[in-house]
Design an enzyme around this catalytic site. Sequence first.
Site, mmCIF file in Angstrom:
data_model
loop_
_atom_site.group_PDB
_atom_site.id
_atom_site.type_symbol
_atom_site.label_atom_id
_atom_site.label_comp_id
_atom_site.label_asym_id
_atom_site.label_seq_id
_atom_site.Cartn_x
_atom_site.Cartn_y
_atom_site.Cartn_z
ATOM 1 N N LYS A 207 0.831 -1.215 0.000
ATOM 2 C CA LYS A 207 0.000 0.000 0.000
ATOM 3 C C LYS A 207 0.865 1.265 0.000
ATOM 4 O O LYS A 207 0.672 2.166 -0.820
ATOM 5 C CB LYS A 207 -0.937 -0.029 1.226
ATOM 6 C CG LYS A 207 -1.752 1.233 1.425
ATOM 7 C CD LYS A 207 -2.718 1.496 0.290
ATOM 8 C CE LYS A 207 -3.274 2.904 0.378
ATOM 9 N NZ LYS A 207 -4.177 3.247 -0.690
ATOM 10 N N LEU A 253 0.517 11.232 -14.890
ATOM 11 C CA LEU A 253 1.518 12.040 -15.598
ATOM 12 C C LEU A 253 0.902 13.396 -15.937
ATOM 13 O O LEU A 253 1.124 13.937 -17.007
ATOM 14 C CB LEU A 253 1.960 11.343 -16.888
ATOM 15 C CG LEU A 253 3.083 10.318 -16.770
ATOM 16 C CD1 LEU A 253 3.502 9.836 -18.161
ATOM 17 C CD2 LEU A 253 4.304 10.874 -16.035
ATOM 18 N N GLY A 256 0.566 19.753 -12.434
ATOM 19 C CA GLY A 256 -0.433 20.578 -11.758
ATOM 20 C C GLY A 256 0.166 21.305 -10.574
ATOM 21 O O GLY A 256 1.393 21.470 -10.481
ATOM 22 N N CYS A 263 -4.424 11.000 1.289
ATOM 23 C CA CYS A 263 -3.513 9.845 1.246
ATOM 24 C C CYS A 263 -2.086 10.169 0.807
ATOM 25 O O CYS A 263 -1.151 9.905 1.558
ATOM 26 C CB CYS A 263 -4.097 8.768 0.349
ATOM 27 S SG CYS A 263 -5.572 8.030 1.052
ATOM 28 N N LYS A 323 -9.181 17.233 -5.702
ATOM 29 C CA LYS A 323 -9.403 16.774 -7.077
ATOM 30 C C LYS A 323 -10.904 16.822 -7.340
ATOM 31 O O LYS A 323 -11.692 16.993 -6.402
ATOM 32 C CB LYS A 323 -8.830 15.379 -7.285
ATOM 33 C CG LYS A 323 -9.507 14.282 -6.480
ATOM 34 C CD LYS A 323 -8.994 12.964 -7.020
ATOM 35 C CE LYS A 323 -9.406 11.798 -6.196
ATOM 36 N NZ LYS A 323 -8.978 10.545 -6.728
HETATM 37 N N1 NAD Z 1 -9.735 8.360 1.731
HETATM 38 C C1 NAD Z 1 -9.166 7.592 0.811
HETATM 39 O O1 NAD Z 1 -9.272 7.851 -0.394
HETATM 40 C C2 NAD Z 1 -8.408 6.349 1.215
HETATM 41 C C3 NAD Z 1 -8.069 5.404 0.236
HETATM 42 C C4 NAD Z 1 -7.387 4.251 0.621
HETATM 43 C C5 NAD Z 1 -7.006 4.077 1.944
HETATM 44 N N2 NAD Z 1 -7.321 5.021 2.869
HETATM 45 C C6 NAD Z 1 -6.960 4.768 4.267
HETATM 46 O O2 NAD Z 1 -8.120 4.327 4.962
HETATM 47 C C7 NAD Z 1 -8.125 4.828 6.313
HETATM 48 C C8 NAD Z 1 -9.381 5.624 6.570
HETATM 49 O O3 NAD Z 1 -9.350 6.758 5.744
HETATM 50 P P1 NAD Z 1 -10.642 7.699 5.555
HETATM 51 O O4 NAD Z 1 -10.270 8.724 4.560
HETATM 52 O O5 NAD Z 1 -11.831 6.839 5.338
HETATM 53 O O6 NAD Z 1 -10.735 8.331 7.031
HETATM 54 P P2 NAD Z 1 -11.868 9.286 7.626
HETATM 55 O O7 NAD Z 1 -11.179 10.209 8.529
HETATM 56 O O8 NAD Z 1 -12.730 9.804 6.515
HETATM 57 O O9 NAD Z 1 -12.792 8.287 8.483
HETATM 58 C C9 NAD Z 1 -12.414 7.659 9.653
HETATM 59 C C10 NAD Z 1 -13.674 7.451 10.485
HETATM 60 O O10 NAD Z 1 -13.375 6.574 11.575
HETATM 61 C C11 NAD Z 1 -14.124 6.988 12.713
HETATM 62 N N3 NAD Z 1 -13.486 6.397 13.912
HETATM 63 C C12 NAD Z 1 -12.283 6.674 14.439
HETATM 64 N N4 NAD Z 1 -12.057 5.878 15.517
HETATM 65 C C13 NAD Z 1 -13.139 5.069 15.643
HETATM 66 C C14 NAD Z 1 -13.504 4.027 16.542
HETATM 67 N N5 NAD Z 1 -12.699 3.637 17.518
HETATM 68 N N6 NAD Z 1 -14.710 3.443 16.371
HETATM 69 C C15 NAD Z 1 -15.543 3.817 15.384
HETATM 70 N N7 NAD Z 1 -15.251 4.789 14.503
HETATM 71 C C16 NAD Z 1 -14.068 5.402 14.628
HETATM 72 C C17 NAD Z 1 -14.081 8.512 12.631
HETATM 73 O O11 NAD Z 1 -15.130 9.087 13.377
HETATM 74 C C18 NAD Z 1 -14.236 8.719 11.100
HETATM 75 O O12 NAD Z 1 -15.581 8.880 10.731
HETATM 76 C C19 NAD Z 1 -6.828 5.626 6.447
HETATM 77 O O13 NAD Z 1 -5.827 4.803 6.968
HETATM 78 C C20 NAD Z 1 -6.493 6.005 5.020
HETATM 79 O O14 NAD Z 1 -5.117 6.219 4.821
HETATM 80 C C21 NAD Z 1 -8.026 6.135 2.538
#
Ligand code: NAD
EC number: 1.1.1.22
Length: 437
Positions: A207, A253, A256, A263, A323
């Site tokens: 990842k 590519l 911007g 992320c 984006k």
């Molecule tokens: N956003 C993306 O595009 C994306 C893509 C791939 C991977 N990720 C990874 O996925 C993970 C989550 O990212 P995200 O953007 O969805 O985060 P986010 O901040 O949008 O959501 C996290 C959620 O978890 C909740 N939370 C935190 N602790 C909790 C608990 N103990 N019990 C219940 N709920 C709880 C928060 O209230 C929040 O709503 C990260 O590690 C991120 O790097 C994100």
Amino acid sequence: MNIAMIGTGYVGLVSGVCFAEFGFQVTCVDKDPEIVERLSREETTIFEPGLELLLSRNVRESRLTFTTDIAEAVGSADVVFIAVGTPSRRGGGEADLSYIMAAADEIAAVMQPGQVIAIKSTVEVGTNEVVRDRIRAARPGVPFSMVSNPEFLREGSAIEDFMRPDRVVIGAEDDHGREIMRRVYRPLFLRDTPMVSTTLANAELIKYASNAFLAVKVSFINQIADLCEKVGGDVQDVARAMGMDGRIGAKFLHPGPGFGGSCFPKDTRALASIGRKRGARQLLVEAAENLNEARKLDMAERILTQLRAEGGDTVAILGVAFKPNTDDIREAPSLTIIGKLIEAGVKVKAHDPEAMEAARKLLPGVDWCRSAWDAVSGAHVTVLVTEWNAYRALDLRRVSALMAGTTMIDMRNVYSPAEIAGTGLSYHSIGRASIQG
Ligand SMILES: NC(=O)c1ccc[n+]([C@@H]2O[C@H](COP(=O)([O-])OP(=O)(O)OC[C@H]3O[C@@H](n4cnc5c(N)ncnc54)[C@H](O)[C@@H]3O)[C@@H](O)[C@H]2O)c1
């Protein structure tokens, strides 16, 4: 198959909704009662194309429920996904794993024998093992399988990405964990999605390495764009021809204002930090990170230079989301750029189709406009920062007529020189020659 999803943000909500769409019984947990309340009444908490429809359908057909009560979700689950945030730790590059550890402790308190616990969040190498040992220590003698299942969806096309991923990565230590995950992703394997079955540590590394590689690619083409500007090249032609090489690929590519979002910035910082800590410095990744920070400041400087040339004080910003097709503004280049403009005493008028509500809280002093037309009215310089479809076919003569000045800076190379001719605009883009109106 019953699924519990801990954390209902971008990844947890999209994954939960899509698993329910596959026909599984899904309970999403969030500690934020407002999120749970809104989702329970079928109101989306994030902007993501296609999400609203799937949310409503699966709630109505009783395959998808939301709760703040982790015991309710975990009790009957075959697999418990952890999808909580892993933001950068304040003052350092490493990921803050406190939400992961808190979720692990809460799960440990209510888990049942034989469950699979799968971390979907992006976590530092070794985290799955730490979580496994932590849960084991809290519940000695209760068997469970630890699985690392990183998520690769992109905001803005998250549903499509989840339903048709390039690959599913499963890091597991035992056959039970692997088998349950195979069943969870079976609907995708029927569509020939490749599955990479590997170790916990490899899954964690895959990842970070993937995201960091893409960030390096973006920074690379941004540097080529800078060179194009100096030598009279056109980065669009260069990038297009580079991308035709199957070894390189056309994606990411696009030059911007620098990469942003929830992320790339945090994951490049985290990988660089892991490299430093473990004695294998990731110098390319560190360079991409530094270049990206400098790039956002350079973009602000370009705007200020044009504003001085215009002798004006008002800038229109089109697009603040990092984006198009998302309302996410986490680490969006617009935040740094607008911050610098405000600091310099510039009047900033801004518009975004979806992200203004989120941006308003972070950018005091900006005049938020109801439309792109409102934003450009009276502006000395108009800057296209995010390439929303709504900004791709603007009537440029009307833009020019509404503005007080004549300068447009297109940070996404949306327009071609032919479209600018005759509009009266002076046009500056990225990695291409400027056009004087
Ligand atoms: N956003 C993306 O595009 C994306 C893509 C791939 C991977 N990720 C990874 O996925 C993970 C989550 O990212 P995200 O953007 O969805 O985060 P986010 O901040 O949008 O959501 C996290 C959620 O978890 C909740 N939370 C935190 N602790 C909790 C608990 N103990 N019990 C219940 N709920 C709880 C928060 O209230 C929040 O709503 C990260 O590690 C991120 O790097 C994100």
